[in-house]
Design a protein around this motif. Sequence first.
Motif, PDB file in Angstrom:
ATOM      1  N   ARG A 228       0.806  -1.226   0.000  1.00 50.86           N
ATOM      2  CA  ARG A 228       0.000   0.000   0.000  1.00 50.86           C
ATOM      3  C   ARG A 228       0.835   1.269   0.000  1.00 50.86           C
ATOM      4  O   ARG A 228       0.359   2.307  -0.460  1.00 50.86           O
ATOM      5  CB  ARG A 228      -0.927   0.007   1.211  1.00 50.86           C
TER       6      ARG A 228
ATOM      7  N   ASP B 173      -6.733  -5.890  -3.200  1.00 52.13           N
ATOM      8  CA  ASP B 173      -6.963  -6.183  -1.788  1.00 52.13           C
ATOM      9  C   ASP B 173      -8.013  -7.287  -1.724  1.00 52.13           C
ATOM     10  O   ASP B 173      -9.138  -7.096  -2.193  1.00 52.13           O
ATOM     11  CB  ASP B 173      -7.446  -4.933  -1.068  1.00 52.13           C
TER      12      ASP B 173
ATOM     13  N   THR C 276     -11.108  -5.722  -3.764  1.00 48.78           N
ATOM     14  CA  THR C 276     -11.073  -4.383  -4.330  1.00 48.78           C
ATOM     15  C   THR C 276      -9.808  -4.227  -5.169  1.00 48.78           C
ATOM     16  O   THR C 276      -8.730  -4.662  -4.760  1.00 48.78           O
ATOM     17  CB  THR C 276     -11.099  -3.328  -3.216  1.00 48.78           C
TER      18      THR C 276
ATOM     19  N   TYR D  85      -7.284  -1.486  -6.952  1.00 48.15           N
ATOM     20  CA  TYR D  85      -6.835  -0.096  -6.949  1.00 48.15           C
ATOM     21  C   TYR D  85      -5.915   0.080  -8.153  1.00 48.15           C
ATOM     22  O   TYR D  85      -4.935  -0.655  -8.290  1.00 48.15           O
ATOM     23  CB  TYR D  85      -6.081   0.233  -5.666  1.00 48.15           C
TER      24      TYR D  85
ATOM     25  N   THR E 112     -10.495   3.353  -7.437  1.00 45.21           N
ATOM     26  CA  THR E 112     -10.937   2.171  -6.705  1.00 45.21           C
ATOM     27  C   THR E 112     -12.080   1.486  -7.441  1.00 45.21           C
ATOM     28  O   THR E 112     -13.034   2.138  -7.856  1.00 45.21           O
ATOM     29  CB  THR E 112     -11.406   2.581  -5.290  1.00 45.21           C
ATOM     30  N   HIS E 113     -11.967   0.164  -7.592  1.00 50.66           N
ATOM     31  CA  HIS E 113     -13.006  -0.653  -8.225  1.00 50.66           C
ATOM     32  C   HIS E 113     -13.379  -1.771  -7.265  1.00 50.66           C
ATOM     33  O   HIS E 113     -12.562  -2.632  -6.950  1.00 50.66           O
ATOM     34  CB  HIS E 113     -12.501  -1.240  -9.542  1.00 50.66           C
ATOM     35  N   LYS E 114     -14.628  -1.760  -6.816  1.00 49.84           N
ATOM     36  CA  LYS E 114     -15.094  -2.748  -5.840  1.00 49.84           C
ATOM     37  C   LYS E 114     -15.766  -3.934  -6.523  1.00 49.84           C
ATOM     38  O   LYS E 114     -16.243  -3.827  -7.651  1.00 49.84           O
ATOM     39  CB  LYS E 114     -16.044  -2.097  -4.853  1.00 49.84           C
TER      40      LYS E 114
END
Length: 194
Positions: A124, A143, A148, A150, A164-166
């Motif tokens: 990170r 993550d 998720t 990034y 960010t893509h969830k």
Amino acid sequence: MATIEPTRGRVVLPRTLTVDELLRFPVDGKHYELFNGSLVVSPAPTPLHQRIIFRLQRILDDAAPPELEPLSTVNVRPSNEDFYIPDLVVVPVAVADAVGLMFAPSDLLLAVEVVSPTSQLLDRATKPLAYAAAGIPLYWRVDPDGPTLYVYELDGDSYKEPITHKAGTTVTLPSPYAVSFDPADLIGRPVSNP
């Protein structure tokens, strides 16, 4: 060279290391990396970590144009005091065919790291700074919580704030080439939208 204290099993490093010294370390299933000559040792990846890498590599491979390919756990040598092993990279096939043991950062179009319990701070904070300084144009951090994705894009000598893509939404990314997937596909559990 590092010594091991027999009674404590502790590794003692008298100074910073070079890549040439690191390459003399034993092959023992651990990842040994250098950041400014400081040694970072990571255990073998967990099954979830391996699953994410495998599935993302398969997704990237299916979408790749013939001149590019994703590879896992390659050696990257930006300098004599820096040595990285990203979880996944995308490189030109011609470069992969010609490279020996080490890739140069300029060979990479994308570097990917999957966060694990032992690598959170590294993935990170440290790696985005190091990969940007090395000139790697794209950095993806996955993550597993969620999961998720990034996406970091190079802007000068640093990365822009990550996008960010969830899980539960299909992501379409244009670089390093067009690819679409739901981050949930990386762990194999379907996610329904609320």
